[in-house]
Motif scaffolding. Sequence first.
Motif, short mmCIF file in Angstrom:
data_model
loop_
_atom_site.label_atom_id
_atom_site.label_comp_id
_atom_site.label_asym_id
_atom_site.label_seq_id
_atom_site.Cartn_x
_atom_site.Cartn_y
_atom_site.Cartn_z
N PHE A 1 0.91 -1.12 0.09
CA PHE A 1 -0.08 0.01 0.24
C PHE A 1 1.08 1.29 -0.06
N SER A 2 1.00 1.97 -1.27
CA SER A 2 1.83 3.12 -1.19
C SER A 2 1.22 4.36 -0.48
N LEU A 3 2.26 4.94 0.06
CA LEU A 3 2.01 6.36 0.92
C LEU A 3 2.47 7.57 -0.08
N ARG A 4 2.60 7.27 -1.07
CA ARG A 4 3.23 8.33 -2.04
C ARG A 4 2.57 9.71 -1.83
N ASP A 5 1.23 9.55 -1.86
CA ASP A 5 0.49 10.94 -2.07
C ASP A 5 -0.14 11.12 -0.67
N LYS A 6 0.18 10.74 0.27
CA LYS A 6 -0.31 10.77 1.65
C LYS A 6 0.65 11.09 2.78
N PRO A 7 1.09 12.41 2.46
CA PRO A 7 2.18 12.90 3.68
C PRO A 7 1.87 13.03 4.91
N GLN A 8 0.63 13.17 5.36
CA GLN A 8 0.28 13.05 6.52
C GLN A 8 0.32 11.73 7.22
N SER A 9 -0.31 10.87 6.36
CA SER A 9 -0.24 9.24 6.78
C SER A 9 1.09 8.93 7.00
N THR A 10 2.06 9.22 6.01
CA THR A 10 3.55 9.08 6.30
C THR A 10 4.25 9.44 7.35
N ASP A 11 3.72 10.70 7.81
CA ASP A 11 4.26 11.45 9.23
C ASP A 11 3.90 10.39 10.18
N SER A 12 2.74 9.93 10.13
CA SER A 12 2.20 9.39 11.64
C SER A 12 2.68 7.59 11.55
N CYS A 13 3.00 7.32 10.32
CA CYS A 13 3.82 5.91 10.26
C CYS A 13 5.30 6.41 10.91
N VAL A 14 6.00 7.24 10.41
CA VAL A 14 7.31 7.52 10.90
C VAL A 14 7.45 8.09 12.17
N GLN A 15 6.13 8.61 12.89
CA GLN A 15 6.28 8.82 14.19
C GLN A 15 6.09 7.70 15.12
N LEU A 16 5.24 6.66 14.64
CA LEU A 16 4.85 5.31 15.38
C LEU A 16 6.22 4.68 15.60
N PHE A 17 6.76 4.38 14.30
CA PHE A 17 8.01 3.37 14.27
C PHE A 17 8.99 4.24 15.13
N THR A 18 9.25 5.55 15.02
CA THR A 18 10.10 6.09 15.78
C THR A 18 10.10 5.95 17.49
N GLU A 19 8.79 6.06 17.77
CA GLU A 19 8.57 5.86 19.16
C GLU A 19 8.85 4.56 19.41
N LEU A 20 8.61 3.47 18.79
CA LEU A 20 8.96 2.20 18.96
C LEU A 20 10.15 1.54 18.96
N THR A 21 11.18 2.48 18.47
CA THR A 21 12.58 2.10 18.59
C THR A 21 13.27 1.81 20.01
N ASN A 22 12.67 2.52 20.96
CA ASN A 22 13.20 2.43 22.30
C ASN A 22 12.09 1.77 23.27
N PHE A 23 11.12 1.07 22.69
CA PHE A 23 10.13 0.61 23.47
C PHE A 23 10.44 -0.51 24.35
N GLU A 24 11.29 -1.31 24.02
CA GLU A 24 11.96 -2.46 24.92
C GLU A 24 13.17 -2.67 24.39
N PRO A 25 13.84 -3.41 25.28
CA PRO A 25 15.38 -3.52 24.96
C PRO A 25 15.17 -5.02 23.84
N VAL A 26 16.52 -4.90 23.03
CA VAL A 26 16.56 -5.99 22.02
C VAL A 26 17.54 -7.17 22.54
N MET A 27 17.15 -8.33 22.43
CA MET A 27 18.20 -9.28 22.86
C MET A 27 19.29 -9.63 21.47
N GLY A 28 20.29 -9.72 21.76
CA GLY A 28 21.33 -9.75 20.93
C GLY A 28 21.36 -8.52 19.68
N ASP A 29 22.07 -9.01 18.85
CA ASP A 29 22.45 -7.94 17.84
C ASP A 29 21.27 -7.67 16.80
#
Length: 1416
Positions: free
Chosen positions: A223-251
């Motif tokens: 599903f392309s977000l090419r013409d959906k900048p606001q939805s793209t921002d929401s996706c980026v915001q979600l993924f960025t917040e989840l990057t430090n949601f919990e520790p990662v075991m191993g590399d």
Amino acid sequence: MELARALQLLKLNSVPTDWVDAVWDFEFTHTDPLDPVIEEEIKEDPDVFKTVYMQLLPFSTDDDDNTQSVWVVFGENGLSTKALVAVLSYFILSAKTKSPSLEQRLCGLQAASLYLLLLKIPGSVANKVYHQILFDTCLNMPLKCWPQDTGKKRKKDSLKSSQGDTKSGKRSKPPKKVSDEMEIDDDEDNEEEGMYFSAQDLLKIREGIVMLVRTLLRLLERFSLRDKPQSTDSCVQLFTELTNFEPVMGDMSFSQERNVDQLQSLPELAYRGLGILCSAIHGEGDECRRRVFRKLLYVILMMKTQDRSKPCLLVPSQAICSARDQSILFISHIVDEQRETTLPLLRTLVQHICHQMVEKSEYRTSGAQAVGKLMAKMPCQDYAVLVKWLYNYSRNNKVAFRMFALDVAMVLLEQSERDMEDTMDPELAVFLSHRFLVHNIVYSHRNDVSPTVRGHALHCLAQCLELRSQNATKCVHELFSNTGAQTMLETGRSEQTLKRGETGQKTALTFRTIELTKHKSITATRRSDINTSLQNEETMALFKKHVSDPKTNARKSALETVMSLLKHGVISCNVENLTILSDRCRDPAVSVKKKAMQCLMDLLAALSDNREVQEAWLRGVLPAVMDSESSVQEKALECLDQVILAHIKSQGKYRPDDTSQRLAWGLLGLMCEKCQDLSRYFSKAFSVWAPQQKFTPAFVNSLLSHTEGERAAAAWLLLAKIAICSPKLNYGTVLETWEHTVRSPVVSETMTCHILSVMGDISSNLNDDTKSRIVDDLMGWLKSFSLPLEVISSCVDTLVRFGRSDNTQDTLGFLDRICGELVSVCEAYLSSVILNEKGAENINEDLLVKHLYTLGAASLHCASKVGKRIFLLVQSILTPSEQPVHTEGDVLPASQPLSQFKPNSMPTVVRAHAVITLGKLCLQHEELMLKYLPVFARELEVGTELAVRSNVVVVMCDLCVRYTNTVTRYIPNISACLRDKEAIVREQTLIMLTNLLQEEYVKWKGALFFRFAVALVDPDPSIADLCEYCLVDLLLKKSPLMFSQHFIECIFHFNSYEKHKKYNKFPQAESEKSRFSLRGPQNQGKRFRIYKFLLKNFTDEQRFNITTKICQDILASFVDSELPLDSEGSELLADTFDVLSLKEMKLTAMSSPTAGEEPQEDEMAMAKAVLQVAQKKLVSQVQKKNFVENVIPIIISLKNMLEEKHSPVLKHLMAYLQVTMQDYRSEVKELFAADEQLATEVEYNLKQFEKAKQEQQQMENQLASCTLSPRRNGSAVASPAQAANAGHRSGFATPRHHNATKGPAQTPKSADSLRRRTFAGMVTPVRSRSSPTVFSTGRANKQVGRAISTPQASMHEVTFGEQVSAICSESGRGGKDVEEEESILHLMSPEQQKPVPRQWNVESPLVQKLRSKKRL
């Protein structure tokens, strides 16, 4: 049919159509409550949404049959897609209400997952399933459903940035300085307050989030977000917040090969999502990747962003740091995968990391490491461009930016130096080298106006030498080479390379490349540094200045740098350079003392065999054992114990290859040779160690094993210190050594004295026979008169210690017998030399001196055995060989020489020792002292022999201790030697008087303080420094009011003004007055050096009081006509106003830097800064009240008086007002309401002063570019409109540069400023226009009639170089040349006369009126 049955569980046919339409009409922002019956039926199965999800999942594959059948199922069963979406939105929005329950959260997450799954099924767009608002709401579900900390906890876990708008410094709004740029979002409701979730509940919520994220990832793959900048921002915001949601075991792996279901942790899923967003499916351009990089920027910066709020700092916990490292690895992975498209974004990301960096050191260090890792991914071309940008960035006016530039430079220096690539622009090659980073970024900030920056620059320079890179070390060596080294900006580039663009972006909310404006003030002040050859001597002089920096941290960093330079052989380990470190062990700041000692320790560890380093270590550490601060004493004792005592082992365990042992004995050997003057400090250390029982019998026996051989002198030195406090010694070893010593010629005076000291210490434990034998040995040794003077003194002291007993009479009898015998022997020899007519002809000078010295030492212990004959013999030696001849008109000395002895021709050294001997005799005989004090005073007045005068000072000061009342009246004679023609006498006098004042044998009476103060301007700098030390560190602590009590009288005394009824009335001879006079303009500099020194050591209370007292005692005396306003009075009054104008007179609370000018590293520093602001405001009000009530009335009256008499002092008064009114410039008319004319004059003067200052600064900035330097390319200059247009593109934006035309000046100012002032009169515009001028370009040799070629841009720099100069004839000029002439600056020759100014035909209105009448 399983799907149809699953869909029936959602009761879609029972949902009212009106309700569904209302939900769609409200755009999924609000829903009316669903029928409770329907809602309960849906909730009967808690996994209803999951069941539907599992049934729909097969239809989301690429199978065409399944794809077609899903929508058929909806149609055949009469199910409305619209109703399904409405029901799902109801449960999604229910989870976003205030304090949702666990059930609502789980249902919301499952409903959101189901909605995203529907979107993945092909045909969803055609069936109008997609809605942007609902899609964005689903993306917010993970963060909304996961329980958040309360607002209070969130405040504890985040830090307010101290960056703020610290530059403003406005007094009206100080609180905004700490939170204007970043603050914590306080608008969120405390949703979970009072709610509790068990571990099981949290696990269920996490499973729901994982399900939603996995569904989203599957969706984004198709599903392309090419013409959906606001939805793209929401996706980026979600993924960025989840990057430090919990520790990662191993590399963590960012490979796209793994299936989404194989990724277990949310950070792994988040980075997979960010990677998908960076793929081509979501846009061919870089907008999507730009959004991803922009969000990861704050992860790298360890900040948190919220809607409607500014970023706030996060506590750098392990989780936060791990998320930062993972984001850097992810960006590196994306750059490797999509190199061509991401490199511009990577450069932009690095620039924004730099631009948004805060001042806290831990964040700077982390950010610098991130920048280094990201720049390592760049090709050489981009790397060089970014280093060039970093160079401009390091010239920013923000302290945090300059600090961070240094950190980044150090990280880059840790990497391998890059080689130039074939495809690279040759002009950028210079930026690849480590030499550029060291010379142009690190070293160039050594003189930064901010003490924090220059201290950090010096620290970085020291760290360059510790790096593994040999290139960095080599670059530092180049800076200190005698041949000098030009910086990288001067070499290897063409004229076009030197030109720089000056572009400033103005838009503030996009993510674009930051093009820094070159700060002109920095360029102006630093250009000389970039273009000047660095000479070794000049550089070291600069470092000597840095170690005396007013700021403590800057001094510590300078010491660290000097230590590294010495350690790595960049500068030679000579006495001059090593003294820099050892002298700082007596710094006023405790932390600097400790830092200096630590630097000496590090240097000694690295260069343990260097004798100069060993001596510097001793001279730095040993005196610190007597420091006034206990912590410094402890540090010094720790160093001594660690380096010396800990490595003393027995002879059998000594190993020459053991560096520590060799160092310990080497230091002790130095103390026996070159550093004997440090013995008393070493003794102090042992007096501290003695109660601690550090000297065990094993330690003492280890020392005794070294008493023979090459380490004997050092061993006896230690034994002499510990013998008195150690357990029983092995007396046999000591006595054997004594037997050998007494029967051998003296080889080492120092070791012999130490042996005698040990003998004296053990004397009480020896039997009578042994004592008698040793006394006979000592007497025989002394009667031989072959011993050095130091050994004679030690022998006599040892004899006295051997004669001590419990019976006082026995002791006195022993001393009279032994010392009386020595006195008799000396008397006989002196008689044979002095009384014999031919005795003085063949005099043995050395033997006579030893007899005199022995006589003096022995006479102190047997006063009854010293007769009058001895007095006369010694006095006869002091009779001058020639009587001074006085002519008529000469002033006779106050004390006449004795004339009862015939003149003789004794050598000066004999007469000098005779003074010491006579002084010792006077200590025991008061009548002799009364008789011979005039003799000593006479020698001080008219004596011509240096050694004699020096010894007389010592004798008289010693007599003052014994006969205080009698000798006190001779203190003026002694203090007069502070202006002696010989520096040794002045220094000796200063030391002796300081000792007397410390022990209060002498008081600050008469002219003593003012004579002492004159030593502050002694021609010998070492004596002036010694006087400062004596006054501040020794005497001021004992009498804190000493300076303030004498300050006003200093003004009278140093101006030789005696007409005041109270001040400067103590008696002085005319010769003394002339000797200590500092009157006249030729001595003004000396007077003000004394004034400034005294004021610098005032407290604020004393400064406040002295201002009032000066006005009352000096200024008011002239107003009341108590003092005449004659020439002497004018000089006094001018001095007074100049003193009041000194910056040292200003209260420290008023002159302290405003909070925010320097970065505050901790909470205590910030609190202190806030307190200073409040204190400054309060003090300002009190000072203003005092100024209005006590000063202004006197100033107004005095100003009127000076105007009446046309006194030149008036300009001094106005200068004082100009300086004083800087703090009250907005209140001038109010303060001077009693004299409106004076108020107007002061206001006008203030405006003129500021105007002249601005003009001078502008001229200096223009002329600062008169050296070969990087010049800007005019074609690269962007207008504000262009900059604004560039900012309208979305994404990552260039922040506005505040004060872009300002920058920190260099401190201190270089000598170039004097040249610039001289140059200023030579640059003259030929013509000027009112409109902005656009300058034409072209080479000088192609222009006809041009004096200088100018760039096609605003004239920010004028470059005077031989490649642009031309001498052309005046002929052949066309119209175009005439037009160009109007925009050209010409240099006038110094020999050429200035053109006569144009005569303007101006007539007054009266003349015009008369002329018109004549015409009529």
